[in-house]
Design a protein around this motif. Structure first.
Motif, PDB file in Angstrom:
ATOM      1  N   ILE A  53     -38.283  61.657  29.771  1.00  0.00           N
ATOM      2  CA  ILE A  53     -37.740  61.295  28.460  1.00  0.00           C
ATOM      3  C   ILE A  53     -36.264  61.631  28.457  1.00  0.00           C
ATOM      4  N   THR A  54     -35.457  60.678  28.079  1.00  0.00           N
ATOM      5  CA  THR A  54     -34.019  60.909  28.018  1.00  0.00           C
ATOM      6  C   THR A  54     -33.490  60.386  26.687  1.00  0.00           C
ATOM      7  N   SER A  55     -32.237  60.612  26.446  1.00  0.00           N
ATOM      8  CA  SER A  55     -31.614  60.160  25.203  1.00  0.00           C
ATOM      9  C   SER A  55     -30.441  59.250  25.528  1.00  0.00           C
ATOM     10  N   ALA A  56     -29.949  58.568  24.517  1.00  0.00           N
ATOM     11  CA  ALA A  56     -28.846  57.637  24.727  1.00  0.00           C
ATOM     12  C   ALA A  56     -27.616  58.340  25.270  1.00  0.00           C
ATOM     13  N   GLU A  57     -27.455  59.626  24.922  1.00  0.00           N
ATOM     14  CA  GLU A  57     -26.275  60.362  25.383  1.00  0.00           C
ATOM     15  C   GLU A  57     -26.287  60.577  26.893  1.00  0.00           C
ATOM     16  N   ASP A  58     -27.479  60.483  27.521  1.00  0.00           N
ATOM     17  CA  ASP A  58     -27.589  60.714  28.952  1.00  0.00           C
ATOM     18  C   ASP A  58     -27.255  59.476  29.783  1.00  0.00           C
ATOM     19  N   ILE A  59     -27.115  58.323  29.144  1.00  0.00           N
ATOM     20  CA  ILE A  59     -26.841  57.093  29.878  1.00  0.00           C
ATOM     21  C   ILE A  59     -25.435  57.148  30.456  1.00  0.00           C
ATOM     22  N   ALA A  60     -25.315  56.790  31.722  1.00  0.00           N
ATOM     23  CA  ALA A  60     -24.020  56.869  32.400  1.00  0.00           C
ATOM     24  C   ALA A  60     -23.007  55.963  31.710  1.00  0.00           C
ATOM     25  N   PRO A  61     -21.786  56.457  31.500  1.00  0.00           N
ATOM     26  CA  PRO A  61     -20.772  55.664  30.794  1.00  0.00           C
ATOM     27  C   PRO A  61     -20.273  54.461  31.587  1.00  0.00           C
ATOM     28  N   ASN A  62     -20.568  54.412  32.891  1.00  0.00           N
ATOM     29  CA  ASN A  62     -20.101  53.284  33.691  1.00  0.00           C
ATOM     30  C   ASN A  62     -21.110  52.140  33.735  1.00  0.00           C
ATOM     31  N   LEU A  63     -22.153  52.212  32.894  1.00  0.00           N
ATOM     32  CA  LEU A  63     -23.096  51.108  32.755  1.00  0.00           C
ATOM     33  C   LEU A  63     -22.691  50.242  31.575  1.00  0.00           C
ATOM     34  N   LEU A  64     -22.680  48.936  31.774  1.00  0.00           N
ATOM     35  CA  LEU A  64     -22.268  47.998  30.729  1.00  0.00           C
ATOM     36  C   LEU A  64     -23.373  46.974  30.506  1.00  0.00           C
ATOM     37  N   VAL A  65     -23.777  46.807  29.250  1.00  0.00           N
ATOM     38  CA  VAL A  65     -24.769  45.803  28.882  1.00  0.00           C
ATOM     39  C   VAL A  65     -24.064  44.649  28.183  1.00  0.00           C
ATOM     40  N   VAL A  66     -24.202  43.463  28.737  1.00  0.00           N
ATOM     41  CA  VAL A  66     -23.679  42.249  28.096  1.00  0.00           C
ATOM     42  C   VAL A  66     -24.871  41.605  27.396  1.00  0.00           C
ATOM     43  N   ALA A  67     -24.942  41.762  26.093  1.00  0.00           N
ATOM     44  CA  ALA A  67     -26.127  41.370  25.338  1.00  0.00           C
ATOM     45  C   ALA A  67     -26.050  39.922  24.863  1.00  0.00           C
ATOM     46  N   ILE A  68     -27.214  39.288  24.825  1.00  0.00           N
ATOM     47  CA  ILE A  68     -27.346  37.972  24.189  1.00  0.00           C
ATOM     48  C   ILE A  68     -27.848  38.245  22.780  1.00  0.00           C
ATOM     49  N   ASP A  69     -26.899  38.516  21.871  1.00  0.00           N
ATOM     50  CA  ASP A  69     -27.251  38.903  20.514  1.00  0.00           C
ATOM     51  C   ASP A  69     -26.646  37.912  19.526  1.00  0.00           C
ATOM     52  N   ASP A  70     -26.804  38.194  18.233  1.00  0.00           N
ATOM     53  CA  ASP A  70     -26.308  37.276  17.210  1.00  0.00           C
ATOM     54  C   ASP A  70     -24.795  37.071  17.319  1.00  0.00           C
ATOM     55  N   ALA A  71     -24.081  38.161  17.614  1.00  0.00           N
ATOM     56  CA  ALA A  71     -22.620  38.048  17.708  1.00  0.00           C
ATOM     57  C   ALA A  71     -22.209  37.112  18.836  1.00  0.00           C
ATOM     58  N   SER A  72     -22.833  37.246  20.009  1.00  0.00           N
ATOM     59  CA  SER A  72     -22.472  36.386  21.133  1.00  0.00           C
ATOM     60  C   SER A  72     -22.952  34.954  20.913  1.00  0.00           C
ATOM     61  N   LEU A  73     -24.100  34.794  20.257  1.00  0.00           N
ATOM     62  CA  LEU A  73     -24.585  33.444  19.964  1.00  0.00           C
ATOM     63  C   LEU A  73     -23.661  32.735  18.984  1.00  0.00           C
ATOM     64  N   ASN A  74     -23.088  33.481  18.043  1.00  0.00           N
ATOM     65  CA  ASN A  74     -22.146  32.877  17.097  1.00  0.00           C
ATOM     66  C   ASN A  74     -20.889  32.369  17.796  1.00  0.00           C
ATOM     67  N   VAL A  75     -20.527  33.025  18.901  1.00  0.00           N
ATOM     68  CA  VAL A  75     -19.326  32.620  19.634  1.00  0.00           C
ATOM     69  C   VAL A  75     -19.630  31.540  20.665  1.00  0.00           C
ATOM     70  N   ALA A  76     -20.680  31.756  21.462  1.00  0.00           N
ATOM     71  CA  ALA A  76     -20.963  30.866  22.595  1.00  0.00           C
ATOM     72  C   ALA A  76     -21.929  29.743  22.248  1.00  0.00           C
ATOM     73  N   GLY A  77     -22.562  29.795  21.078  1.00  0.00           N
ATOM     74  CA  GLY A  77     -23.497  28.748  20.702  1.00  0.00           C
ATOM     75  C   GLY A  77     -24.929  29.111  21.033  1.00  0.00           C
ATOM     76  N   ARG A  78     -25.843  28.210  20.709  1.00  0.00           N
ATOM     77  CA  ARG A  78     -27.270  28.477  20.847  1.00  0.00           C
ATOM     78  C   ARG A  78     -27.659  28.645  22.313  1.00  0.00           C
ATOM     79  N   TRP A  79     -28.725  29.419  22.510  1.00  0.00           N
ATOM     80  CA  TRP A  79     -29.264  29.653  23.849  1.00  0.00           C
ATOM     81  C   TRP A  79     -30.212  28.511  24.223  1.00  0.00           C
ATOM     82  N   PRO A  80     -30.285  28.081  25.473  1.00  0.00           N
ATOM     83  CA  PRO A  80     -29.604  28.649  26.640  1.00  0.00           C
ATOM     84  C   PRO A  80     -28.177  28.140  26.773  1.00  0.00           C
ATOM     85  N   TRP A  81     -27.313  29.001  27.289  1.00  0.00           N
ATOM     86  CA  TRP A  81     -25.939  28.613  27.531  1.00  0.00           C
ATOM     87  C   TRP A  81     -25.816  27.868  28.857  1.00  0.00           C
ATOM     88  N   PRO A  82     -24.826  27.004  28.981  1.00  0.00           N
ATOM     89  CA  PRO A  82     -24.581  26.359  30.280  1.00  0.00           C
ATOM     90  C   PRO A  82     -24.315  27.416  31.351  1.00  0.00           C
TER      91      PRO A  82
END
Length: 212
Positions: free
Chosen positions: A45-74
């Motif tokens: 069991i770990t917490s969010a604070e333990d996640i390494a800072p050099n990990l980056l998640v590029v999420a397919i979320d509402d914000a990105s869909l508003n910019v790039a358009g509906r999924w699936p993207w080209p």
């Protein structure tokens, strides 16, 4: 987790407190030493604070869909993302989406994505099996597999409907293949998995470094 409690009561269990993720290797070794030749159930069991800072998640979320358009993207969108990462030299880039069918938005989008993955290197595309772990594999397009590694995203939910565990490998086509998590970890560390080796069918996975 009710499943964990049930198994712990049935087989016996002990706990090791880890203050940070750096303590995990020693904790896992202690669990193996205590288990000896018996199967060991390890629950970390770990917490969010333990996640390494050099990990980056590029999420397919509402914000990105508003910019790039509906999924699936080209697929050339994903190619452009990989090209933008070139300057940062990431140790590994994993796509937790399936690219198993050709892109219908452009005739050369899949080729562009493969070219970008080849230029960047250390890219892992997802695969999955149909039905259970023994089902037929759904693999990335051949043009993408030629420019990348592959990891499986199969996972099962607990009895309460929550997904808490990810298998480190799956069985498909009479072979054992690494999960997306394991393949990404090994790629980032400069290691390779001896898939389908005798060691992989036992308790351990042999990781072979590409450099001394």
């Amino acid at each position: 987790n009710p499943d964990f409690v049930r198994y712990a009561e049935a087989f016996g269990a002990f706990g090791i407190r880890c203050e940070t993720t750096a303590d995990f290797p020693a904790a896992l070794q202690a669990a193996r030493d205590a288990a000896k030749d018996r199967p060991a159930l390890v629950h970390l069991i770990t917490s969010a604070e333990d996640i390494a800072p050099n990990l980056l998640v590029v999420a397919i979320d509402d914000a990105s869909l508003n910019v790039a358009g509906r999924w699936p993207w080209p697929r050339d969108y994903h190619a452009a993302l990989l090209d933008a990462m070139m300057a940062d030299k990431p140790a590994a880039v994993a796509f937790d989406v399936l690219f198993i069918e050709p892109d219908t938005t452009s005739t050369n989008a899949d080729a562009l994505l493969a070219e970008s993955a080849s230029r960047l290197g250390h890219v892992i595309f997802s695969a999955a099996t149909k039905g259970d772990d023994e089902g037929a594999a759904q693999l990335p397009l051949p043009v993408l597999r030629s420019a990348s590694s592959t990891g499986f995203i199969n996972a099962k939910r607990d009895s309460d409907g929550v997904m808490r565990r990810i298998p480190m490998w799956v069985n498909t086509g009479g072979k054992r293949e690494p999960s997306l998590v394991l393949q990404t970890l090994c790629t980032g560390l400069g290691l390779t998995v001896q898939a389908n080796s005798l060691e992989m069918t036992g308790r351990d996975i042999v990781l072979v470094s590409e450099t001394p």
